[in-house]
Design an enzyme around this catalytic site. Structure first.
Site, short mmCIF file in Angstrom:
data_model
loop_
_atom_site.label_atom_id
_atom_site.label_comp_id
_atom_site.label_asym_id
_atom_site.label_seq_id
_atom_site.Cartn_x
_atom_site.Cartn_y
_atom_site.Cartn_z
N GLU A 1 1.71 -12.28 -2.40
CA GLU A 1 2.43 -12.27 -3.67
C GLU A 1 2.94 -10.85 -3.87
OE1 GLU A 1 0.16 -13.48 -7.12
OE2 GLU A 1 1.89 -13.13 -8.43
N ARG B 1 -13.11 -13.32 3.12
CA ARG B 1 -12.30 -12.15 2.85
C ARG B 1 -13.06 -10.88 3.22
NH1 ARG B 1 -9.43 -12.85 -1.79
NH2 ARG B 1 -9.19 -10.64 -2.19
N LYS C 1 -6.13 -6.41 -5.82
CA LYS C 1 -4.86 -5.80 -6.26
C LYS C 1 -4.92 -5.44 -7.73
CE LYS C 1 -1.98 -8.68 -3.83
NZ LYS C 1 -0.85 -9.56 -3.76
P1 ATP Z 1 -6.01 -9.74 -4.21
O1 ATP Z 1 -7.28 -10.46 -4.42
O2 ATP Z 1 -6.16 -8.37 -3.67
O3 ATP Z 1 -5.06 -9.78 -5.38
P2 ATP Z 1 -4.59 -11.91 -3.13
O4 ATP Z 1 -5.28 -12.91 -2.30
O5 ATP Z 1 -4.32 -12.32 -4.51
O6 ATP Z 1 -5.32 -10.54 -3.03
P3 ATP Z 1 -2.13 -12.31 -1.85
O7 ATP Z 1 -0.91 -11.49 -1.94
O8 ATP Z 1 -2.12 -13.67 -2.40
O9 ATP Z 1 -3.25 -11.45 -2.51
O10 ATP Z 1 -2.68 -12.34 -0.35
C1 ATP Z 1 -1.89 -12.63 0.75
C2 ATP Z 1 -2.78 -13.10 1.87
O11 ATP Z 1 -3.74 -12.11 2.19
C3 ATP Z 1 -3.53 -14.35 1.48
O12 ATP Z 1 -3.44 -15.27 2.54
C4 ATP Z 1 -4.93 -13.88 1.28
O13 ATP Z 1 -5.85 -14.88 1.60
C5 ATP Z 1 -5.03 -12.68 2.21
N1 ATP Z 1 -6.01 -11.75 1.70
C6 ATP Z 1 -6.01 -11.14 0.50
N2 ATP Z 1 -7.09 -10.37 0.35
C7 ATP Z 1 -7.81 -10.47 1.49
C8 ATP Z 1 -9.05 -9.92 1.94
N3 ATP Z 1 -9.75 -9.09 1.18
N4 ATP Z 1 -9.47 -10.25 3.18
C9 ATP Z 1 -8.75 -11.08 3.95
N5 ATP Z 1 -7.58 -11.63 3.58
C10 ATP Z 1 -7.11 -11.35 2.36
MG MG Z 2 -3.31 -14.55 -4.17
#
Ligand code: ATP
Ligand code: MG
Length: 553
Positions: A34, A260, A270
């Site tokens: 995102e 994760r 984020k």
């Molecule tokens: P955050 O929790 O930091 O806001 P998010 O999952 O909301 O992260 P996205 O932009 O949706 O952020 O993530 C893009 C991709 O990265 C998704 O497929 C997500 O599963 C993966 N991802 C995000 N954080 C992690 C993590 N800590 N470890 C592994 N993969 C991750």
């Molecule tokens: Mg997300």
């Protein structure tokens, strides 16, 4: 660093099986961020997984922005993400994709669901909806609007789209099961009304699809075979499958979850990283203390080192909490052979060489790397005054001390053995200068009749260049700053995470472009700051990582 052998994991097993059985002739993955912040080390894990699988099995990996939350998303974030993916060494398949490219298709599928009696317009507000939803132990109740006719639902949904109703007044929900033990299946909302300007579609839409609904359809429209996501989406998988099972679409990707990555002494959310930036606890998303890809890059971490880290931590469903030392170890290993070695002095102490003789006391050439003669060499000049590291002198040294002390000897790296004759002090008793004598017979050879073990780094004062040297420590004082229920994670910020020193560097680095990495001998690995280092003018170096692991101690 060349990429090391593959480490097998369960997702590779699934992919290999699907290829072997002919379920798929080729694989397609995607990385779906995102654009609401900069990428962090956890995203790097996901990037290495998705793009890495595509590379290893000759498939494709798309970069798709999940841009369904117009208020939080920006072009700046989207651009930074593309830059990061490329910097990490990957290239996406075709053009960048956007979930918003599918807004019309998503809308049409919603009408299809309505037509099948599987979706309805609901007038409950957020609070009422929560009350109707039930709890983990209690079934939910049907919305009073659940049994609207197909015709009424279609009419209302079209009017939602046309902008006839205020924000938040109505939603479109799918009709699944209000008694399901999985709350995600209790008639989840798939559309909401929100008059927000979208970075791509502007003001074209005032209804926006929800993530769960958007994601599975976007995957299917792109022909994704394996849709990899983190474990918190495990409970959403039945909804992912339900949507695809109930619309007319040929492709049904398989969602697979993995744990994760979390890292000690930092945060990987984020939202929290955004807070650090917005409240000025750090200098920006690219502050070298941040676990963002931009931050790591600015600090001097290498793409190969980060990829190696991702390889070593592996992929599984069990908890993946990793110490910084593992990441630092990968970076250090990469830099060990890749970074040329020069000398710098961070905390300078002046040394006057009392028997220095112009034209007689000589400098020497020194190679940039002991194992890489092809890196070349430079002159290491000497002069009547030199800088040494203040910590390399001790008036009352501990046992076993091999560096300078009154009456003691040490070798200047690539140069002579010197002996400390006098420590000059100021009125407060601080040592401000040393007077040392050179043993003129020790240039490139051992002294006769005695052993001098200690070797210290130094710079000729007349040749050294001033440099700002930024030293970084952990960002938080506790391993899990976001695990304390009582306290805000900001309370655990390390006040000493940044130290700025005015030091000296060898003239050999004068024209190094930003992002050049060096080993400063005995001090660690350093990187010319990506933004503030101006070759030939203002030299600014960031400490990437020390020479030894100081984290796990
Ligand atoms: P955050 O929790 O930091 O806001 P998010 O999952 O909301 O992260 P996205 O932009 O949706 O952020 O993530 C893009 C991709 O990265 C998704 O497929 C997500 O599963 C993966 N991802 C995000 N954080 C992690 C993590 N800590 N470890 C592994 N993969 C991750
Ligand atoms: Mg997300």
């Amino acid at each position: 660093m060349t990429d090391a052998p593959i480490i097998q994991h369960f997702i590779r097993g699934i992919v290999e099986n699907d290829l072997a059985t002919g379920k798929h002739s080729t694989i397609a993955t995607r990385f779906p961020p995102e654009p609401n912040g900069y990428l962090h080390i956890g995203h790097a894990k996901s990037i290495c997984l998705n793009f890495g699988l595509a590379r290893d099995y000759q498939g494709t990996c798309n970069l798709r922005f999940d841009d369904t939350n117009p208020e939080k998303e920006s072009e700046e974030y989207a651009l930074s993400i593309q830059e990061d993916v490329r910097w990490l060494g990957f290239e996406w398949n075709g053009d960048v994709r956007w979930a918003s490219d599918y807004f019309q298709a998503l809308y049409d599928y919603a009408e299809e669901l309505i037509g099948k009696g599987l979706a309805y317009v609901c007038d409950l507000n957020a609070e009422e909806m929560r009350a109707y939803r039930g709890t983990l132990t209690e079934a939910g109740r049907h919305s009073p609007y659940r049994d609207r006719s197909v015709a009424e639902n279609l009419d209302l949904f079209r009017r939602m789209k046309a902008g006839e109703f205020p924000d938040g007044s109505r939603t479109l929900r799918v009709k699944i099961d209000m008694a399901s033990p999985n709350i995600n299946l209790r008639d989840p909302v798939i559309y909401r009304i929100k008059r927000a300007h979208h970075i791509r579609t502007g003001d074209q839409w005032c209804i926006y699809p929800m993530y769960d609904y958007t994601h599975c359809i976007s995957d299917a429209l792109e022909g994704i075979t394996h849709s990899l996501c983190t474990l918190e989406f495990e409970d959403h998988r039945p909804l992912y499958d339900w949507v695809l099972d109930n619309i007319t679409i040929a492709c049904h990707p398989r969602q697979i979850e993995f744990s994760r990555l979390e890292m000690l002494y930092t945060v990987t959310s984020k939202r929290k990283l955004n807070q650090l930036v917005m409240q000025n606890f750090v200098a920006g998303w690219d502050d070298p203390r941040m676990p963002t890809v931009h931050g790591m890059r600015r600090r001097g971490y290498t793409p190969a080192g980060i990829r190696e880290f991702a390889r070593r931590i592996g992929i599984s469903k069990s908890e993946n909490v990793v110490d910084m030392s593992v990441l630092e170890g990968c970076i250090r290993e990469d830099l060990e052979s890749a970074a040329p070695r020069v000398m710098a002095v961070i905390k300078p102490l002046k040394v006057v060489l009392t028997n220095y003789q112009e034209g007689v006391t000589a400098g020497r050439a020194a190679g940039f790397h002991p194992n890489h003669p092809e890196f070349g060499e430079r002159d290491v000049p000497i002069g009547p005054e030199i800088w040494i590291e203040a910590d390399d002198f001790s008036e009352t040294p501990p046992p076993g001390w091999q560096r300078l002390t009154p009456g003691g000897e040490a070798r200047l790296r690539y140069s002579y053995v010197i002996k400390c004759d006098v420590a000059v002090k100021d009125a407060a008793g601080n040592v401000v200068e040393l007077r040392c004598s050179i043993d003129p017979d020790t240039l490139g050879q051992n002294p006769v009749g005695r052993k001098v073990k200690g070797v210290i780094h130094w710079l000729a004062a007349g040749h050294a260049l001033p440099a700002e040297i930024r030293l970084y420590d952990r960002l938080f004082t506790v391993p899990r700053p976001d695990m304390d229920k009582e306290k805000d994670f900001l309370e655990f910020l390390n006040p000493d995470s940044l130290t700025v020193a005015q030091g000296w560097v060898e003239a050999a680095v004068r024209d190094a472009p930003p992002e050049t990495r060096y080993q400063f001998e005995r001090l660690g690995y350093f990187c010319a700051d990506r933004f503030e280092h101006k070759p030939g003018e203002t030299l600014v170096f960031n400490r990437t990582v020390g020479l030894k692991d100081t984290w796990s101690k």
